[in-house]
Design a protein around this motif. Structure first.
Motif, PDB file in Angstrom:
ATOM      1  N   ILE A   1     -36.432  23.436 -37.870  1.00  0.00           N
ATOM      2  CA  ILE A   1     -35.268  22.263 -38.649  1.00  0.00           C
ATOM      3  C   ILE A   1     -35.317  22.654 -39.711  1.00  0.00           C
ATOM      4  N   VAL A   2     -34.037  22.700 -40.525  1.00  0.00           N
ATOM      5  CA  VAL A   2     -33.652  22.765 -42.176  1.00  0.00           C
ATOM      6  C   VAL A   2     -33.036  21.617 -41.742  1.00  0.00           C
ATOM      7  N   TYR A   3     -33.566  20.813 -42.690  1.00  0.00           N
ATOM      8  CA  TYR A   3     -33.142  19.221 -43.319  1.00  0.00           C
ATOM      9  C   TYR A   3     -31.680  19.123 -44.914  1.00  0.00           C
ATOM     10  N   ARG A   4     -30.829  18.572 -44.694  1.00  0.00           N
ATOM     11  CA  ARG A   4     -29.909  18.616 -46.113  1.00  0.00           C
ATOM     12  C   ARG A   4     -29.090  19.848 -46.332  1.00  0.00           C
ATOM     13  N   THR A   5     -28.241  20.400 -45.372  1.00  0.00           N
ATOM     14  CA  THR A   5     -27.599  21.834 -45.654  1.00  0.00           C
ATOM     15  C   THR A   5     -26.315  21.693 -46.258  1.00  0.00           C
ATOM     16  N   HIS A   6     -25.857  20.408 -46.516  1.00  0.00           N
ATOM     17  CA  HIS A   6     -24.932  19.814 -47.242  1.00  0.00           C
ATOM     18  C   HIS A   6     -24.927  19.526 -48.388  1.00  0.00           C
ATOM     19  N   ALA A   7     -24.919  19.993 -49.610  1.00  0.00           N
ATOM     20  CA  ALA A   7     -25.120  19.690 -50.950  1.00  0.00           C
ATOM     21  C   ALA A   7     -23.813  20.860 -52.104  1.00  0.00           C
ATOM     22  N   ASP A   8     -23.057  20.796 -51.909  1.00  0.00           N
ATOM     23  CA  ASP A   8     -22.228  21.584 -52.740  1.00  0.00           C
ATOM     24  C   ASP A   8     -21.659  20.787 -53.710  1.00  0.00           C
ATOM     25  N   PRO A   9     -21.933  20.830 -54.925  1.00  0.00           N
ATOM     26  CA  PRO A   9     -21.137  20.194 -56.093  1.00  0.00           C
ATOM     27  C   PRO A   9     -19.671  19.689 -55.838  1.00  0.00           C
ATOM     28  N   ARG A  10     -19.100  21.399 -55.270  1.00  0.00           N
ATOM     29  CA  ARG A  10     -17.804  21.236 -55.787  1.00  0.00           C
ATOM     30  C   ARG A  10     -17.336  20.061 -54.838  1.00  0.00           C
ATOM     31  N   CYS A  11     -18.160  19.923 -53.433  1.00  0.00           N
ATOM     32  CA  CYS A  11     -17.272  18.710 -52.685  1.00  0.00           C
ATOM     33  C   CYS A  11     -17.062  17.605 -53.183  1.00  0.00           C
ATOM     34  N   LEU A  12     -17.842  17.263 -54.200  1.00  0.00           N
ATOM     35  CA  LEU A  12     -17.445  15.792 -55.479  1.00  0.00           C
ATOM     36  C   LEU A  12     -16.906  15.684 -56.444  1.00  0.00           C
ATOM     37  N   ASP A  13     -16.614  17.176 -57.407  1.00  0.00           N
ATOM     38  CA  ASP A  13     -16.644  17.527 -58.541  1.00  0.00           C
ATOM     39  C   ASP A  13     -15.180  18.695 -58.512  1.00  0.00           C
ATOM     40  N   LEU A  14     -13.934  17.996 -58.865  1.00  0.00           N
ATOM     41  CA  LEU A  14     -12.926  19.221 -58.487  1.00  0.00           C
ATOM     42  C   LEU A  14     -12.851  19.682 -59.766  1.00  0.00           C
ATOM     43  N   SER A  15     -13.291  19.519 -60.342  1.00  0.00           N
ATOM     44  CA  SER A  15     -13.213  20.714 -61.658  1.00  0.00           C
ATOM     45  C   SER A  15     -14.063  22.216 -61.218  1.00  0.00           C
ATOM     46  N   ILE A  16     -14.835  22.162 -61.169  1.00  0.00           N
ATOM     47  CA  ILE A  16     -15.314  23.540 -60.493  1.00  0.00           C
ATOM     48  C   ILE A  16     -14.893  23.950 -59.310  1.00  0.00           C
ATOM     49  N   ASP A  17     -14.523  25.650 -59.558  1.00  0.00           N
ATOM     50  CA  ASP A  17     -14.089  25.937 -58.796  1.00  0.00           C
ATOM     51  C   ASP A  17     -12.844  25.126 -57.923  1.00  0.00           C
ATOM     52  N   ALA A  18     -11.556  24.739 -58.458  1.00  0.00           N
ATOM     53  CA  ALA A  18     -10.707  23.987 -58.944  1.00  0.00           C
ATOM     54  C   ALA A  18      -9.576  24.466 -58.210  1.00  0.00           C
ATOM     55  N   ASN A  19      -9.263  23.482 -56.845  1.00  0.00           N
ATOM     56  CA  ASN A  19      -8.102  23.905 -55.991  1.00  0.00           C
ATOM     57  C   ASN A  19      -6.971  22.738 -55.764  1.00  0.00           C
ATOM     58  N   ASP A  20      -6.380  22.165 -54.353  1.00  0.00           N
ATOM     59  CA  ASP A  20      -5.429  21.803 -54.438  1.00  0.00           C
ATOM     60  C   ASP A  20      -6.272  20.178 -53.534  1.00  0.00           C
ATOM     61  N   ARG A  21      -7.193  20.444 -53.503  1.00  0.00           N
ATOM     62  CA  ARG A  21      -8.946  19.850 -52.644  1.00  0.00           C
ATOM     63  C   ARG A  21      -8.627  18.525 -53.097  1.00  0.00           C
TER      64      ARG A  21
END
Length: 388
Positions: A257-277
């Protein structure tokens, strides 16, 4: 236009116990669903993902209405990527291409949607020049050139760069104990509000979710921690595999098992790699997905980890696309929460003069709840395919 048809396609056997179904192992088959335009056998398309069920894909009917037979094809690993081998998945895709060639279609194209983008690129690269004669663990793939008939073009939409790159970008570096999903180093926890910069000037609320800002120092430490954790897991997997195969009577593979595999800062900080999300994940609240019992790469085996998620994977999307020679269309969904401007740029660089980008403005990853955008995507693909 004909009714929806079901394709039942025999495929070559794979690894021992790759399925818990004895019937599937004794007579392995894959299944697809398609609509065939009446009296037209010019272009057929396959949309396939390594593990998602694409038999109900949103492009099947719109493309058929535009004169293109579109098959949503499932691999043998549909719904369960625990033992998934990318080298076997492209063999399944090849069986689908053969099916459509035998049905008399003049041209066959691949639609690489989401995780299917790297799969399609890997397939065509190997179809043009077979190099994947071994799995990353060293065992022979037994792939043959006649398993992989080349296609005439590749269309990519909401296209991830590949499973190994996703794991690199999404793995949580704050895990301190690989056997404890709740273990955490606060200094590397992107979900710890002390790192999010909430309430600072310029931070806003988007669709009821508080956007955050991370400083450059935290992001650098976070990225280095992601790479270090992934390197540790990969080294452990290689060492464990060598131990098993050097031990008489031991199995040749092992689940973990590989725990905790969804930690991308772009999910919360929209200034990183900015698009319309909007803030968050394509699956909902990003932190909840990160801690969930079932998420990307959560349960895997040594061989499947190496084939899909590790640096040894042969299925990197842009690397393989650059090895192909066919025309490429890229559809960028500009409000996608999991593909970004940097994703688009990587595909464009790999495709060179052969690739053209079309923005689907405001499109989320699945075009969910956006019925007006599906025809736009279908129009772009149909126009491109008819011109091949």
């Amino acid at each position: 236009m004909s009714d929806l048809k079901i394709a039942v396609i025999d495929v070559k056997p794979g690894a021992s116990m790759e399925s818990q179904s004895g019937l599937q192992m004794l007579r392995p088959r894959i299944f697809g669903a398609y609509r065939a335009p009446a009296d037209r056998r010019k272009v057929a398309a396959i949309v396939m993902h390594p593990t998602s069920n694409f038999m109900g894909h949103y492009l099947i009917e719109p493309l058929a209405e535009r004169g293109i037979c579109c098959m949503g094809l499932n691999s043998r690993y549909m719904g369960n990527d625990t033992l998934l081998l990318m080298e076997r998945a492209i063999q399944d895709l090849g069986a689908g291409v053969k099916y459509l060639r035998d049905a008399g279609y003049e041209k066959v194209v691949l639609i690489g949607n989401s995780g299917g983008a790297a799969l399609a690129s890997f397939y065509q690269a190997q179809a043009e020049r077979l190099t994947a004669t071994q799995f990353p663990d060293g065992d022979p793939t037994h792939l043959h050139a006649d398993d992989l008939p080349p296609v005439d073009g590749i269309a990519l939409c909401a296209a991830h760069l590949g499973r190994s790159r996703l794991m690199r970008d999404w793995i949580d570096p704050s895990v301190t104990d690989e056997h404890d999903p709740m273990s955490v180093d606060p200094a590397l926890d992107m979900y710890d509000p002390r790192h999010g910069g909430q309430g600072v000037q310029g931070v806003r609320e988007v669709q009821g979710v508080q956007e955050v800002r991370y400083d450059a120092d935290f992001l650098a430490r976070f990225s280095a921690g992601q790479q270090a954790r992934l390197d540790r897991i990969e080294q452990w997997a290689m060492d464990r595999l060598r131990t098993l195969r050097a031990t008489p009577g031991a199995p040749r593979d092992q689940a973990f098992i590989v725990y905790r595999t969804h930690a991308d800062p772009r999910c919360l900080d929209l200034s990183i790699d900015a698009n319309d999300r909007a803030p968050g994940s394509v699956w909902g609240d990003a932190r909840q997905v990160n801690y969930s019992a079932n998420a990307m790469g959560r349960t895997t085996s040594l061989t499947a980890f190496l084939s899909q998620w590790s640096s040894r994977s042969q299925a990197d999307g842009p690397t393989n696309l650059a090895r192909t020679s066919v025309p490429v269309l890229l559809l960028t969904y500009t409000a996608d929460q999991s593909t970004f401007p940097s994703t688009r740029d990587a595909w464009m660089a790999a495709g060179g003069d052969r690739i053209r980008n079309v923005d689907i403005v405001g499109g989320n990853h699945y075009l969910a709840g956006q019925p007006a955008l599906v025809p736009q995507a279908a129009d772009a693909i149909a126009g491109w395919a008819d011109g091949l």
